[in-house]
Design an enzyme around this catalytic site. Structure first.
Site, PDB file in Angstrom:
ATOM      1  N   ARG A  88      -2.104  -9.855  12.624  1.00 17.71           N
ATOM      2  CA  ARG A  88      -2.278  -8.538  12.004  1.00 17.71           C
ATOM      3  C   ARG A  88      -3.185  -8.620  10.791  1.00 17.71           C
ATOM      4  NH1 ARG A  88       3.600  -6.991  10.628  1.00 17.71           N
ATOM      5  NH2 ARG A  88       2.615  -5.210   9.597  1.00 17.71           N
TER       6      ARG A  88
ATOM      7  N   ARG B  78      10.411  -9.357   4.196  1.00 15.38           N
ATOM      8  CA  ARG B  78      10.686  -7.970   4.554  1.00 15.38           C
ATOM      9  C   ARG B  78      11.329  -7.887   5.939  1.00 15.38           C
ATOM     10  NH1 ARG B  78       5.752  -3.736   4.728  1.00 15.38           N
ATOM     11  NH2 ARG B  78       5.522  -4.488   6.875  1.00 15.38           N
TER      12      ARG B  78
ATOM     13  N   LYS C 245       0.814  -1.209   0.000  1.00 18.47           N
ATOM     14  CA  LYS C 245       0.000   0.000   0.000  1.00 18.47           C
ATOM     15  C   LYS C 245       0.856   1.271   0.000  1.00 18.47           C
ATOM     16  CE  LYS C 245      -2.446   0.203   3.694  1.00 18.47           C
ATOM     17  NZ  LYS C 245      -2.026   1.234   4.645  1.00 18.47           N
TER      18      LYS C 245
ATOM     19  N   ARG D 245     -11.171   3.407  10.052  1.00 15.37           N
ATOM     20  CA  ARG D 245     -11.078   1.991  10.401  1.00 15.37           C
ATOM     21  C   ARG D 245     -12.386   1.468  11.005  1.00 15.37           C
ATOM     22  NH1 ARG D 245      -6.421  -0.494   9.698  1.00 15.37           N
ATOM     23  NH2 ARG D 245      -4.495   0.706   9.500  1.00 15.37           N
TER      24      ARG D 245
ATOM     25  N   ARG E 194      11.849  -4.703  11.875  1.00 17.38           N
ATOM     26  CA  ARG E 194      10.607  -4.680  12.642  1.00 17.38           C
ATOM     27  C   ARG E 194      10.315  -6.075  13.188  1.00 17.38           C
ATOM     28  NH1 ARG E 194       5.817  -1.770   9.382  1.00 17.38           N
ATOM     29  NH2 ARG E 194       4.726  -2.966  11.003  1.00 17.38           N
TER      30      ARG E 194
END
Length: 369
Positions: free
Chosen positions: A324, A306, A192, A267, A312
């Site tokens: 998630r 990634r 995104k 959201r 992360r």
């Protein structure tokens, strides 16, 4: 939204925000002119509301004149002569506060500077409610500023469009009638952020990421940032009202572009309704919710890959990744129905090269532009 003559204007600065600017200027003038009996010069027509509010907040003795700048051709070789209409007494040796509604080009201030110096005032200061730094190219200092604003065409609170709008108690800006606003969604790992960067440049849109907006407000300790941090420090969710106020500020500060990409907001249905209401006030709307659709296993694979370079921890744990993704679907399922009912939902295949996905997104957006 208001219409004045042939143009439409959308809300820009509220009464509450204007009052904060007035209080700021009044406090500074009180501090600087205590026991000095200044002469307030309110420059007509625009400054009458601002001047009245500042003057009534002054705690000492003062004199008041409302003046207009006038010019005429002098005799002989004198050329253009400028003067102040409305002066009731000499300003020689006096302390003067010039009150302007707005400072943009600064041409009026240059003329006032020449006149006040010729009047041999002791000193003078300039106070303005609104200041456009992008327009101001003069060297004269602006001593008291209520608020800095972008270079928009505004009306209200003394400012007019062809004679109308001065009496409005808040400020409105000229409506941009060619806006395309997109709610961009995609599960973690859908790409995104990459696509938003391409789309905002291609369509000249402002990319507003909720995460970025939160981080900016908290880092810069804005009033909204302090409020949000107080909830976060307690482990509580930040109320929708604070989030939408942050987005409102971000939207209203953006003076250029053809619309917005909203990333990470809304959201919930309540947030979607709040966004809808706000954009209606601005004279525009959400044109589409565009969601990148990618198979879960591909998302997990992308995020694990990634995680090898991102640093992360939530990109390196498969269980966390799947949670998630699950949360994303739980959130967007209701929003998908919300925008489907308005015929504004576009599901886009998010598998393929960046260029292939971009082409699919552009095909959908081109139906809106």
């Amino acid at each position: 939204m208001v219409q004045l003559h042939d143009l439409k204007f959308t809300p820009f600065i509220s009464e509450a925000e204007i009052n904060v600017g007035i209080e700021k200027v009044a406090a500074q003038i009180n501090a600087d002119f205590e026991n000095k009996t200044p002469v307030f010069l309110g420059v007509l027509n625009g400054a009458f509301l601002f001047a009245a509010e500042v003057i009534k907040r002054f705690k000492g003795d003062c004199e008041v004149n409302f003046v207009k700048l006038s010019s005429y051709e002098g005799t002989g070789t004198t050329g253009k002569v400028e003067s102040l209409m409305g002066l009731t007494s000499s300003l020689k040796g006096r302390n003067v506060v010039v009150i302007e509604d707005i400072v943009d080009t600064g041409n009026t201030l240059e003329s006032l500077d020449r006149i006040l110096k010729s009047e041999e005032v002791n000193l003078y200061k300039i106070a303005t409610l609104f200041y456009k730094p992008a327009s101001y190219k003069k060297s004269l200092p602006i001593d008291y500023v209520g608020m800095e604003i972008p270079n928009d065409f505004i009306v209200g609170y003394g400012l007019d469009y062809d004679g109308l709008g001065r009496n409005l108690t808040q400020v409105y800006k000229l409506k941009n009638s060619k806006m395309t606003n997109i709610v961009l969604f995609g599960p973690p790992g859908a790409g995104k952020g990459t696509q938003a960067a391409v789309l905002k440049d291609h369509y000249n849109l402002k990319h507003i990421s909720t995460g970025d907006v939160f981080r900016y407000n908290i880092k810069n300790e804005t009033e909204l940032g302090k409020l949000a941090k107080a909830y976060m420090d307690k482990g509580q969710l930040v109320p929708d009202s604070i989030t939408i106020d942050m987005l409102k500020a971000e939207v209203r500060q953006s003076t250029e572009g053809n619309g917005f990409i909203f990333d990470g907001f809304p959201r919930t249905v309540a947030q979607a309704e709040a966004l809808e209401e706000f954009l209606q006030e601005e004279g525009t709307q959400v044109n589409a919710m565009i969601a990148l659709e990618v198979d879960d296993e591909i998302l997990v694979e992308r995020l694990l890959e990634r995680g090898k370079t991102s640093g992360r921890p939530d990109d390196a744990n498969e269980l966390v990744i799947r949670k998630r993704i699950k949360v994303y679907y739980e959130e967007t399922a209701i929003l998908k129905q919300f925008y489907l009912k308005q015929d504004k939902y576009f599901g886009i295949n998010g598998v393929g090269s960046i260029q292939e996905i971009t082409a699919r997104l552009k095909e959908a957006i081109d139906q809106l532009v």
